[in-house]
Write an enzyme that holds these catalytic residues in place. Structure first.
Site, PDB file in Angstrom:
ATOM      1  N   ARG A  40       3.329   1.675  -4.743  1.00 39.18           N
ATOM      2  CA  ARG A  40       3.913   2.839  -4.086  1.00 39.18           C
ATOM      3  C   ARG A  40       4.220   3.888  -5.154  1.00 39.18           C
ATOM      4  NH1 ARG A  40       5.872  -1.686  -1.771  1.00 39.18           N
ATOM      5  NH2 ARG A  40       5.531  -1.891   0.466  1.00 39.18           N
ATOM      6  N   LYS A  68      11.019  -0.858  -3.346  1.00 38.17           N
ATOM      7  CA  LYS A  68      11.212  -1.039  -1.913  1.00 38.17           C
ATOM      8  C   LYS A  68      11.536  -2.485  -1.556  1.00 38.17           C
ATOM      9  CE  LYS A  68       9.178  -0.263   2.618  1.00 38.17           C
ATOM     10  NZ  LYS A  68       8.078   0.314   3.378  1.00 38.17           N
ATOM     11  N   HIS A 137       0.784   8.295  -0.690  1.00 35.64           N
ATOM     12  CA  HIS A 137       0.510   6.977  -0.102  1.00 35.64           C
ATOM     13  C   HIS A 137      -0.990   6.761   0.121  1.00 35.64           C
ATOM     14  CE1 HIS A 137       2.917   3.603   1.037  1.00 35.64           C
ATOM     15  NE2 HIS A 137       2.275   3.446   2.163  1.00 35.64           N
ATOM     16  N   ARG A 140      -2.582   4.307  -2.419  1.00 36.48           N
ATOM     17  CA  ARG A 140      -2.382   2.888  -2.081  1.00 36.48           C
ATOM     18  C   ARG A 140      -3.351   2.471  -0.973  1.00 36.48           C
ATOM     19  NH1 ARG A 140       1.746  -1.274  -1.715  1.00 36.48           N
ATOM     20  NH2 ARG A 140       2.267  -1.733   0.453  1.00 36.48           N
ATOM     21  N   HIS A 163       2.172  -6.933   3.837  1.00 36.46           N
ATOM     22  CA  HIS A 163       2.062  -6.760   5.283  1.00 36.46           C
ATOM     23  C   HIS A 163       2.055  -8.124   5.956  1.00 36.46           C
ATOM     24  CE1 HIS A 163       0.183  -2.452   5.116  1.00 36.46           C
ATOM     25  NE2 HIS A 163       1.408  -2.495   4.664  1.00 36.46           N
ATOM     26  N   TYR A 172      -3.262   0.150   8.811  1.00 43.48           N
ATOM     27  CA  TYR A 172      -2.773   0.833   7.617  1.00 43.48           C
ATOM     28  C   TYR A 172      -3.897   1.540   6.868  1.00 43.48           C
ATOM     29  CZ  TYR A 172      -0.343   1.311   3.113  1.00 43.48           C
ATOM     30  OH  TYR A 172       0.212   1.798   1.962  1.00 43.48           O
TER      31      TYR A 172
END
Length: 189
Positions: A40, A68, A137, A140, A163, A172
């Site tokens: 990230r 995170k 993002h 990623r 995930h 995603y």
């Protein structure tokens, strides 16, 4: 928050890399780490030189503690990433304790997430890719998409991205019906 998308075409990635490399080696490295790590942006911006360079060469692995999740993450550095690190170190000659993406405002702090987005948005605009909502993002997602396209097992991608399901990973990385159709056509049993 707007949905961001990966760069799905390798030519697009190469155009952005070429543009960034011609403008700023620091920004080129930012993009290269982003598309090579699945980190990230907050974790990329907090990197220190000692995490990517051992004083003599680019490190073989980069270790981070994800902001995170609080989880430790280790990833191997590809030859492309090692080359980008080498170019960066040669140009900037930073000290081991400096942030990699230090702000040019002289604050001894990394650039902000907002500045990283500005850098990426400008690069995509200059490459004629302003129609792609990329953002930070998107780097990623680009990593994950190209892993998936190369046949990486979806369970590995789930682990890399933290995930919980294959469906979440495919959503995603913006897998479209057209790409799913290609799987059927290319299998051609």
């Amino acid at each position: 928050m707007n949905m961001t998308y990966p760069l799905k075409d390798k030519k697009q990635i190469d155009m952005v890399k070429l543009y960034l490399k011609s403008k700023s080696i620091r920004n080129f490295l930012l993009f290269t780490i982003g598309i090579s790590s699945a980190l990230r942006i907050s974790d990329i911006l907090s990197l220190r030189i000692s995490q990517i360079y051992d004083g003599h060469k680019a490190t073989d692995f980069i270790d981070v503690k994800e902001k995170k999740t609080g989880k430790s993450k280790r990833f191997a550095t590809s030859s492309n990433l090692q080359s980008a690190i080498k170019i960066f170190i040669k140009q900037y000659k930073p000290t081991q304790d400096e942030y990699v993406f230090i702000s040019r405002k002289g604050s001894n702090k990394p650039i902000t997430r907002q500045r990283a987005v500005q850098i990426l948005t400008e690069a995509l605009d200059m490459c004629g890719l302003s129609n792609i909502n990329f953002g930070s993002h998107g780097m990623r997602k680009t990593f994950a998409y190209h892993c998936w396209k190369k046949g990486t097992d979806i369970t590995y991608l789930m682990r890399i991205l933290n995930h919980s399901s294959p469906k979440e990973v495919l959503h995603y990385i913006s897998v479209e019906q057209e790409e799913l159709d290609d799987i059927y056509v290319n299998l051609n049993l």
